[in-house]
Scaffold this active site. Structure first.
Site, PDB file in Angstrom:
ATOM      1  N   HIS A 105      -1.693  -6.357   3.860  1.00 37.42           N
ATOM      2  CA  HIS A 105      -1.119  -6.700   2.559  1.00 37.42           C
ATOM      3  C   HIS A 105       0.236  -6.043   2.334  1.00 37.42           C
ATOM      4  O   HIS A 105       0.972  -6.443   1.428  1.00 37.42           O
ATOM      5  CB  HIS A 105      -2.103  -6.354   1.422  1.00 37.42           C
ATOM      6  CG  HIS A 105      -2.262  -4.898   1.139  1.00 37.42           C
ATOM      7  ND1 HIS A 105      -3.324  -4.162   1.595  1.00 37.42           N
ATOM      8  CD2 HIS A 105      -1.493  -4.030   0.435  1.00 37.42           C
ATOM      9  CE1 HIS A 105      -3.221  -2.913   1.178  1.00 37.42           C
ATOM     10  NE2 HIS A 105      -2.105  -2.808   0.471  1.00 37.42           N
ATOM     11  N   ASP A 150      -7.368  -6.613   6.934  1.00 33.05           N
ATOM     12  CA  ASP A 150      -6.249  -5.954   6.242  1.00 33.05           C
ATOM     13  C   ASP A 150      -5.529  -4.961   7.154  1.00 33.05           C
ATOM     14  O   ASP A 150      -5.216  -3.835   6.746  1.00 33.05           O
ATOM     15  CB  ASP A 150      -6.735  -5.250   4.971  1.00 33.05           C
ATOM     16  CG  ASP A 150      -5.599  -5.026   3.968  1.00 33.05           C
ATOM     17  OD1 ASP A 150      -4.459  -5.411   4.283  1.00 33.05           O
ATOM     18  OD2 ASP A 150      -5.855  -4.460   2.893  1.00 33.05           O
ATOM     19  N   SER A 196      -1.068   2.651   0.982  1.00 33.57           N
ATOM     20  CA  SER A 196      -1.650   1.634   1.855  1.00 33.57           C
ATOM     21  C   SER A 196      -1.030   1.684   3.246  1.00 33.57           C
ATOM     22  O   SER A 196       0.192   1.665   3.388  1.00 33.57           O
ATOM     23  CB  SER A 196      -1.441   0.246   1.254  1.00 33.57           C
ATOM     24  OG  SER A 196      -2.136   0.108   0.053  1.00 33.57           O
TER      25      SER A 196
END
Length: 611
Positions: free
Chosen positions: A177, A208, A286
């Protein structure tokens, strides 16, 4: 954070073994006493083991392998270290004194244990910082997502930031993402003002994860790779390293492992194993590593909204499965599934109805995807007892590590595409062993469509698209309630009947004289074109372009019908496109497919693109 790291380094160096002379050690061992307290409540002397724990904690923390020292053996370990360092007077500590000291630990050892734990945890964080400085990078992404309401154009580009870290092979791993729908990606290493261009080598949106590569040799100068470790146990400490919002420098947050189980991955809407930790994971974290000891325990990727300090990291088995798939096939290969839906058999009446003996456990097969290999060997109402020899409990779980359990889907997802699996089933009271081939399966309605343009076809102002969940997401955050109910239910529940099948819908009507009166028929599924059932958007396009009749008829949901004079409608298409500044009546992917398959002549393709 850089200043904090330097401060930690200074503290560590000032607490090195060389800074304590033998005379200092002797004084510490034989003459260190707590200061006297004012009467009438004099404080008794600290137990001997606690005095050692406080005085020599920096010395022990600086020794290799300190993490192997348990809190319960802290005092005895300190004594052993003193003897190894050759401190005068160390041999004067007799076995009787050691026994007396160990006895007092049972009464007052909590403070020493806490001190040792704090020292160990602080040094863990310091070690994580040291590892991260030459491994963790900041990722800068420019992205542009398509508009599914206006599929011929993109939304405004946006900039975002994330984290990543270097793994062996001169590759950088980050979250999918972070680079989804990217148009440009840059990375910056710690302590450098220079940003380097990166290319996305592979992306796995279900798990992901993404792999980046940087061609610049200057970037790799001084960079170190991180090794992947194992799944941490509950309550083991981890340090999450990255570049979260709120600052530009590297950040470290610490926490412990709270839970290990399959979890919904928000980005890819898939169910894979994840590790829950109580360290703060914020936007920007992230893609950063969660470090345990000197190895990576996972990749930070999401948190639980509305809760405090509940974050999730992608565990090493999922990371390795993603990397091995890319190395073997050169691209992301996906995660396997059996293609079945199962029901728990916890009710005794249900088990008796299907002939399950008291010693048997398993789950009831309720639905089977027609495109899966399981459709060939399994039947509805089979009881799935074992997967690859591992017994399945009545709630669908299998044993995992020490007294932990996990859903058997995890065993399926860790297999490679095309790999065989052995199923043990109970059917009509008899047990059977069946072989199935597992592979990734695509749903009838795609859950996501990152890094690709949406398909569309425009004829006479009618915009036809395949139904996708990203289209439904355009209805807002509460898309489940705001999107067309019938389309939403089909997207979530229906299974494909054959390969390549799509649900084609009329998304909107671009008004013109040719389609007046049909404007309220938007958001309906197209069932047939001139009496022929529509398989997918490509099939609809070929049926319309190849029409030889005077009238063109579309049959929609709710028995609605659209009828057009074909020649007039074809002429109207060009003026509608010009009025709405639409460059093409057909998306580029359909043009490429038609050119490859030879299903349309060059003249038909050119007419579609310029009409």
């Amino acid at each position: 954070m850089l200043a904090a790291a330097r401060s930690l380094r200074r503290l560590s160096s000032s607490s090195s073994p060389s800074s304590l002379s033998p005379a200092s050690l002797r004084r510490l061992l034989l003459h260190h006493h707590p200061p006297p307290q004012a009467p009438p409540l004099p404080r008794p002397p600290l137990p001997y083991g606690q005095t050692l724990a406080r005085g020599l904690r920096p010395l022990v923390a600086a020794r290799p392998g300190y993490r192997r020292f348990s809190a319960a053996s802290c005092s005895s370990t300190l004594l052993r270290v003193v003897r190894e360092c050759g401190a005068p007077g160390a041999t004067a500590i007799t076995e009787a004194e050691r026994g007396e000291e160990e006895g007092r630990e049972g009464e007052d050892g909590g403070e020493a244990d806490a001190a040792a734990a704090v020292a160990r945890h602080d040094t863990d964080v310091y070690a994580a910082v040291e590892l991260a400085l030459d491994s963790v990078v900041k990722v800068f992404t420019v992205s542009s997502s398509p508009s599914y309401f206006l599929p011929w154009q993109n939304k405004a580009q946006r900039e975002s930031m994330g984290s990543g870290f270097v793994i062996p092979g001169r590759r950088i791993i980050t979250n999918a993402h972070v680079v989804a729908d990217h148009t440009f990606v840059l990375v910056r290493k710690h302590g450098s003002p220079t940003k380097y261009k990166a290319e996305v080598q592979a992306v796995g949106h279900e798990c992901d994860l993404a792999l980046l590569k940087v061609d610049s040799e200057e970037f790799w100068d001084g960079m170190n790779s991180l090794e992947l470790g194992d799944i941490p146990f509950l309550q083991e400490a981890v340090a999450v390293v990255g570049y979260p919002q709120g600052g530009d420098n590297i950040s470290v947050t610490k926490g412990v492992v709270s839970r290990v189980e399959p979890t919904q991955y928000a980005h890819g809407a898939t169910q894979l194993m994840a590790i829950q930790i109580d360290a703060a994971i914020n936007p920007g974290n992230s893609g950063g590593p969660a470090i345990m000891g000197d190895k990576v325990a996972g990749v930070a990727f999401q948190n639980l909204s509305g809760a405090e300090n509940i974050g999730y990291i992608i565990p090493v088995p999922v990371i390795k499965r993603f990397i091995s798939g890319v190395e073997e096939s050169g691209k992301y290969s996906g995660f396997c599934t059996l293609g079945i839906s199962c029901q728990a058999t916890e009710n005794i009446q249900l088990r008796e109805c299907f002939g399950m003996r008291p010693d048997l456990t398993g789950v009831l097969v309720s639905r089977i995807n027609p495109l899966s290999d399981a459709h060939r060997v399994l039947k509805k109402d089979d009881i799935l007892l074992e997967f690859d020899g591992v017994p399945i409990a009545n709630d669908g779980t299998v044993p995992f590590r020490n007294r932990e359990r996990i859903t058997f889907d995890h065993l399926v997802s860790m297999k490679k595409p095309g790999e065989k699996a052995v199923l043990k089933v109970l059917r009509d009271g008899n047990e059977h062993e069946l072989n199935v081939t597992v592979r990734p399966l695509q749903p009838l309605v795609p859950v996501h469509q990152f890094d690709q343009l949406p398909s569309y076809y425009i004829f006479a102002g009618f915009v036809f698209i395949p139904l996708t969940q990203p289209y439904l997401h355009e209805f807002g955050e509460d898309w489940y309630n705001n999107s067309p109910r019938r389309l939403c239910e089909r997207a979530l529940r229906e299974l494909p009947k054959k390969a390549g099948e799509q649900l084609v819908i009329l998304s909107q009507v671009l008004m013109d004289d040719i389609n007046v009166g049909y404007e309220r028929l938007a958001e309906l599924q197209v069932k047939k074109v001139n009496g022929i059932e529509v398989e997918n958007l490509k099939h609809l396009c070929s049926l319309v372009e190849g029409c030889t009749e005077e009238n063109l008829r579309f049959d929609l949901d709710d028995e609605r019908v659209i009828v057009l004079k074909y020649k007039n409608a074809k002429l109207a298409t060009s003026r509608i496109l010009k009025r709405h500044r639409i460059p093409s009546a057909i998306s580029s992917d359909l043009v490429d497919e038609q050119a490859t398959d030879g299903e349309a002549t060059n003249g038909e393709i050119e007419a579609s693109c310029t009409s």
